[in-house]
Design a protein around this motif. Structure first.
Motif, PDB file in Angstrom:
ATOM      1  N   ASN A   1       8.992 -23.791   6.833  1.00  0.00           N
ATOM      2  CA  ASN A   1      10.354 -23.242   6.890  1.00  0.00           C
ATOM      3  C   ASN A   1      10.862 -22.842   5.507  1.00  0.00           C
ATOM      4  O   ASN A   1      11.557 -21.829   5.362  1.00  0.00           O
ATOM      5  CB  ASN A   1      11.293 -24.279   7.509  1.00  0.00           C
TER       6      ASN A   1
ATOM      7  N   ALA B   1      11.985 -19.055   4.552  1.00  0.00           N
ATOM      8  CA  ALA B   1      13.396 -18.811   4.250  1.00  0.00           C
ATOM      9  C   ALA B   1      13.603 -18.296   2.825  1.00  0.00           C
ATOM     10  O   ALA B   1      14.539 -17.527   2.566  1.00  0.00           O
ATOM     11  CB  ALA B   1      14.205 -20.091   4.456  1.00  0.00           C
TER      12      ALA B   1
ATOM     13  N   PHE C   1      15.200 -16.072   9.787  1.00  0.00           N
ATOM     14  CA  PHE C   1      14.915 -17.243   8.961  1.00  0.00           C
ATOM     15  C   PHE C   1      15.598 -17.049   7.599  1.00  0.00           C
ATOM     16  O   PHE C   1      15.219 -16.173   6.835  1.00  0.00           O
ATOM     17  CB  PHE C   1      13.411 -17.422   8.748  1.00  0.00           C
TER      18      PHE C   1
ATOM     19  N   ASP D   1      21.417 -17.027  11.241  1.00  0.00           N
ATOM     20  CA  ASP D   1      20.009 -17.418  11.192  1.00  0.00           C
ATOM     21  C   ASP D   1      19.823 -18.777  11.861  1.00  0.00           C
ATOM     22  O   ASP D   1      20.772 -19.537  12.053  1.00  0.00           O
ATOM     23  CB  ASP D   1      19.521 -17.478   9.739  1.00  0.00           C
TER      24      ASP D   1
ATOM     25  N   LEU E   1      17.347 -24.240  10.612  1.00  0.00           N
ATOM     26  CA  LEU E   1      16.046 -24.883  10.408  1.00  0.00           C
ATOM     27  C   LEU E   1      16.187 -26.372  10.130  1.00  0.00           C
ATOM     28  O   LEU E   1      15.344 -27.166  10.548  1.00  0.00           O
ATOM     29  CB  LEU E   1      15.310 -24.194   9.251  1.00  0.00           C
TER      30      LEU E   1
END
Length: 419
Positions: free
Chosen positions: A145, A149, A293, A299, A302
């Motif tokens: 992640n 990102a 992301f 978004d 996460l």
């Protein structure tokens, strides 16, 4: 402004609000709450275009009323409306497809992380191995992640440095030091560590070859998901498409003011405000969904996914893992095939059984019947030795053509009655 209006102030609160708007209800009250919100809407990004369009229309109305009477036909914009609509609708459709694909990949990443920990607990039953896989898999998910990102931040900033704060609590000092030495591909390093742990467990007899293969498939799936997420993030909409869409959008909207003022005069001011909000809003909506992301309000959250996985995996590994025990066959009262007594060495079992039954294998004869050749090939498999003997003992004759035809009619009648 969010604090003054009593709205969310932090990024996590804003993301929570835009993902839980369904609980406001579907009636008029919920609709009013939805309409009056500013956080997460396209107003934040398109208000300059909307205000500019309103000011231009107001200025042209004043010119038309007091200085010069405008006379511009609407036919040209009627012809351009279909191409503009197609470009904007395709843009939104393409962006939503990327958004939905990203959600599926994030769910797959969560699934594989849970799955490999579940298999490690059930297959090995080794607390040390389970805890190692737990912390490495969590760190790998967070690292995936993080790399996705922060992709554009790294591209735009030549002095970009990775922040491993969220990952460091799951790694040792040596592992963090090695991560700091990597410029890219950090998830691959963590996947390699997990593969090495699984391979060592297989060499020590804690995992069978099949179990090692299944867990390796989960790691390969995590790698695949990471590549797919990077594809979405690093591959924007082609530049010619975006250039043409923006050029036509701005040209169409601001020139539409002239025929609108000619036809509607003062009514053209609110009309152009609404039209500009609609057209620029569709374009901005596509921009919002293109890369799901990141740190934008719309978004994916996460951190929320990571928190859920950390909780589930930690409860699974730290509270339920116990050393596995070999089943006590005698206590069950069952009589198992001797070839299946050695649970830890399936390859050795098949090899021993194959060698012990090599003398009893009937060799297929070239001029034998199909049934005899079938029995000869079947008896080569040591596990099916008893079944081959049973078939030979019963000596069931092959079905005749009449019997086969009757059985087919019987099955067809059953299907007809079932439907």
């Amino acid at each position: 402004m969010g604090n003054l209006l009593g709205g969310p102030t932090t990024l996590q609160e804003k993301k929570k609000m835009v993902t839980e708007y369904k609980i406001w209800g579907a009636g008029m009250t919920g609709s009013l709450l939805l309409i009056t919100k500013l956080t997460g809407t396209v107003w934040v990004s398109i208000w300059p275009e909307v205000i500019t369009s309103t000011i231009v229309s107001f200025g042209l109305v004043m010119v038309h009323t007091h200085l010069y009477e405008l006379d511009y036909p609407i036919i040209s914009h009627q012809l351009m409306f279909m191409p503009v609509s197609f470009l904007l609708v395709f843009r939104c459709s393409n962006s939503y497809g990327r958004y939905w694909e990203g959600r599926g990949l994030l769910g797959q990443l969560t699934f594989n992380t849970r799955e490999i920990n579940t298999k490690c607990v059930c297959y090995a039953g080794d607390p040390a191995l389970a805890n190692t896989i737990r912390r490495l898999s969590i760190a790998c998910m967070k690292m995936v992640n993080l790399t996705v990102a922060a992709f554009w931040d790294k591209v735009s900033d030549p002095d970009f440095t990775w922040d491993y704060t969220s990952v460091s609590e799951h790694l040792t000092a040596e592992e963090i030091e090695h991560l700091n030495s990597l410029a890219s591909g950090q998830p691959l390093y963590l996947l390699m560590l997990m593969r090495r742990e699984i391979a060592e467990a297989g060499n020590e007899g804690k995992l069978s070859q099949l179990q090692c293969f299944e867990m390796s498939q989960d790691l390969a799936s995590i790698h695949t998901v990471w590549n797919a997420m990077m594809k979405i993030t690093s591959t924007p909409v082609p530049f010619p498409w975006m250039h043409l869409t923006k050029f036509i959008l701005y040209g169409f909207t601001f020139t539409l003011t002239f025929p609108a003022v000619t036809a509607m005069k003062w009514v053209a001011i609110p009309f152009m405000t609404l039209i500009s909000f609609m057209l620029f809003g569709l374009a901005a909506m596509g921009d919002e969904m293109e890369d799901p992301f990141g740190d934008d309000v719309n978004d994916f959250d996460l951190a929320k996914f990571e928190k859920n996985v950390v909780t589930d995996v930690s409860n699974l590994v730290l509270k339920t893992v116990k050393p596995s025990k070999k089943p006590d066959v005698a206590s069950t009262g069952l009589k198992l095939n001797p070839d299946f007594q050695d649970f830890d060495r399936p390859a050795k079992r098949l090899q021993t059984s194959s060698e012990s039954n090599s003398s009893a294998r009937p060799e297929p004869v070239s001029n034998s019947s199909p049934r005899e050749r079938y029995e000869g090939n079947w008896s080569y498999h040591p596990i099916a030795e008893t079944y081959s003997a049973q078939i030979s003992a019963e000596a069931v004759p092959p079905p005749s053509r009449e019997n086969a035809y009757s059985s087919v009619l019987f099955e067809l009648s059953n299907l007809k009655n079932g439907f």
